[in-house]
Motif scaffolding. Sequence first.
Motif, PDB file in Angstrom:
ATOM      1  N   ARG A 230       0.590  -1.199   0.107  1.00  0.00           N
ATOM      2  CA  ARG A 230       0.112   0.310  -0.135  1.00  0.00           C
ATOM      3  C   ARG A 230       0.979   1.336  -0.422  1.00  0.00           C
ATOM      4  NH1 ARG A 230      -4.393   0.560   4.371  1.00  0.00           N
ATOM      5  NH2 ARG A 230      -4.821   2.335   2.138  1.00  0.00           N
ATOM      6  N   LEU A 231       1.923   1.001   0.845  1.00  0.00           N
ATOM      7  CA  LEU A 231       3.034   2.425   0.512  1.00  0.00           C
ATOM      8  C   LEU A 231       4.456   2.517   0.397  1.00  0.00           C
ATOM      9  CD1 LEU A 231       2.730   5.255   1.745  1.00  0.00           C
ATOM     10  CD2 LEU A 231       3.852   4.798   3.921  1.00  0.00           C
ATOM     11  N   LEU A 232       5.047   1.836   0.963  1.00  0.00           N
ATOM     12  CA  LEU A 232       6.132   1.045   1.255  1.00  0.00           C
ATOM     13  C   LEU A 232       7.292   1.328  -0.725  1.00  0.00           C
ATOM     14  CD1 LEU A 232       7.321  -0.660   3.957  1.00  0.00           C
ATOM     15  CD2 LEU A 232       7.305   1.954   3.815  1.00  0.00           C
ATOM     16  N   THR A 233       5.785   0.227  -1.688  1.00  0.00           N
ATOM     17  CA  THR A 233       6.584   0.120  -3.052  1.00  0.00           C
ATOM     18  C   THR A 233       4.956   0.336  -3.693  1.00  0.00           C
ATOM     19  OG1 THR A 233       6.011  -1.983  -3.216  1.00  0.00           O
ATOM     20  CG2 THR A 233       8.027  -1.533  -2.401  1.00  0.00           C
ATOM     21  N   ASN A 234       5.107   0.486  -5.402  1.00  0.00           N
ATOM     22  CA  ASN A 234       4.850   0.472  -5.922  1.00  0.00           C
ATOM     23  C   ASN A 234       4.747  -1.105  -6.951  1.00  0.00           C
ATOM     24  OD1 ASN A 234       2.575   0.321  -8.010  1.00  0.00           O
ATOM     25  ND2 ASN A 234       3.236   2.942  -8.596  1.00  0.00           N
TER      26      ASN A 234
ATOM     27  N   LEU B 172       3.540  -2.204  -8.914  1.00  0.00           N
ATOM     28  CA  LEU B 172       3.746  -2.338 -10.809  1.00  0.00           C
ATOM     29  C   LEU B 172       4.917  -2.136 -11.437  1.00  0.00           C
ATOM     30  CD1 LEU B 172       1.433  -2.180 -12.898  1.00  0.00           C
ATOM     31  CD2 LEU B 172       1.949  -0.095 -13.229  1.00  0.00           C
ATOM     32  N   ILE B 173       5.824  -1.319 -10.296  1.00  0.00           N
ATOM     33  CA  ILE B 173       7.221  -1.330 -11.069  1.00  0.00           C
ATOM     34  C   ILE B 173       8.119  -1.741  -9.744  1.00  0.00           C
ATOM     35  CG2 ILE B 173       6.355   1.662 -12.503  1.00  0.00           C
ATOM     36  CD1 ILE B 173       6.947   2.813  -9.664  1.00  0.00           C
TER      37      ILE B 173
ATOM     38  N   LEU C  46       9.450   9.030  -0.726  1.00  0.00           N
ATOM     39  CA  LEU C  46       9.685   7.403  -0.803  1.00  0.00           C
ATOM     40  C   LEU C  46       9.291   7.580  -2.571  1.00  0.00           C
ATOM     41  CD1 LEU C  46       8.937   5.766   0.615  1.00  0.00           C
ATOM     42  CD2 LEU C  46       6.596   5.133   0.613  1.00  0.00           C
ATOM     43  N   ARG C  47       7.894   8.162  -3.219  1.00  0.00           N
ATOM     44  CA  ARG C  47       7.627   7.960  -4.140  1.00  0.00           C
ATOM     45  C   ARG C  47       6.999   9.212  -4.824  1.00  0.00           C
ATOM     46  NH1 ARG C  47       6.543   3.216  -3.010  1.00  0.00           N
ATOM     47  NH2 ARG C  47       4.585   3.942  -3.191  1.00  0.00           N
TER      48      ARG C  47
ATOM     49  N   PHE D 173      -2.516   9.802   0.122  1.00  0.00           N
ATOM     50  CA  PHE D 173      -3.427   9.461   1.063  1.00  0.00           C
ATOM     51  C   PHE D 173      -4.115  10.425   2.530  1.00  0.00           C
ATOM     52  CE2 PHE D 173      -0.764   5.445   0.304  1.00  0.00           C
ATOM     53  CZ  PHE D 173      -1.903   5.043   0.635  1.00  0.00           C
TER      54      PHE D 173
ATOM     55  N   TYR E 265       5.502   4.561 -17.414  1.00  0.00           N
ATOM     56  CA  TYR E 265       5.600   2.809 -17.776  1.00  0.00           C
ATOM     57  C   TYR E 265       3.718   1.768 -17.147  1.00  0.00           C
ATOM     58  CZ  TYR E 265       6.337  -1.603 -16.767  1.00  0.00           C
ATOM     59  OH  TYR E 265       6.008  -3.156 -16.369  1.00  0.00           O
TER      60      TYR E 265
END
Lengths: 79, 228
Positions: free
Chosen positions: A58-62, A64-65, B55-56, B63, B149
């Motif tokens: 949910r947050l630490l990574t995406n 999809l990528i 983070l990204r 959120f 992407y």
Amino acid sequence: MRARVLVRPKAGILDPQGQAVERALPALGFQGVRNVHVGRLIELDVEDPERLPEMCDRLLTNPLIEDWEIEEGGIEEPR
Amino acid sequence: MKFGIVRFPGSCDDIDALQAATRVGEAVLLWHADHDLQGVDAVIVPGGFSYGDYLRAGAIARFAPVMAQVEEFAREGGLVLGICNGFQVLCEAHLLPGALLPNVSLKFVFRQVELEIVRADTPFTRARIPGAPTPRLSIPVKHTTGRFYAPEDELDRLEAAGQVLLRYAPGHNPNGSLRDIAGVCNELGNVFGLMPHPEHAVDPLSGSTDGLTIFDSMRAHVEQHVLA
């Protein structure tokens, strides 16, 4: 629990950061290095490690990528 | 016709978006911590570095309290436009397909680019420029993380479904976006994100007014379908 989350760019997605590092190493005399990829390391203390996968998605990574992997342990706080 | 422009901590193109929207209608700022869209007819998620982009890009902003309202507004068919960082936020929120990755050059790009309008029959692109020989827009980009992407099968699906609305013209792809995609919409067609900045191309002083096409299209759509 002390945990570390390893975050990697998903296989097959162009990784210009890894490519830049791969090109830079031979210039310093480090030959024979291939398939360099640059990801992220997230370290955390977590009361309920079972919730870590959900945190990753949910947050630490995406997802999809990025791919993630959870390891127990890591450098203890305080440093 | 009232636009609402979301302001996160770290937004920096919110005022330009507000002023651009003001050229075609009313516009108000929406604070990230609010739970109220103030009855606006369309929402713009502007460029910048929301929550520092820690983070990204867009990962934390999605959120924000106001985003729950934006998601509900989008589900009900309301028009939502994401520009640059706003595009990243909408992708992270799964309101738009795909993701934005660091530019292939790993460098910040800031330049005027030519865009081809793939579809001119959508709420975001319907106001063609009168007399323009080709359906192109000249609009600036400025970003470090703008490489669109999506997996290959998803790209095929997006193209088949007509969700690609803008492409970088040949030779103008500034970031390595797959299939030169500059802007995509959701399946319903009411949420649209693009990396170029139409709000920076609304005054002859800045060289191009092509960006007005996007805002004027939204106004026309809302006046025809929502306010009529």
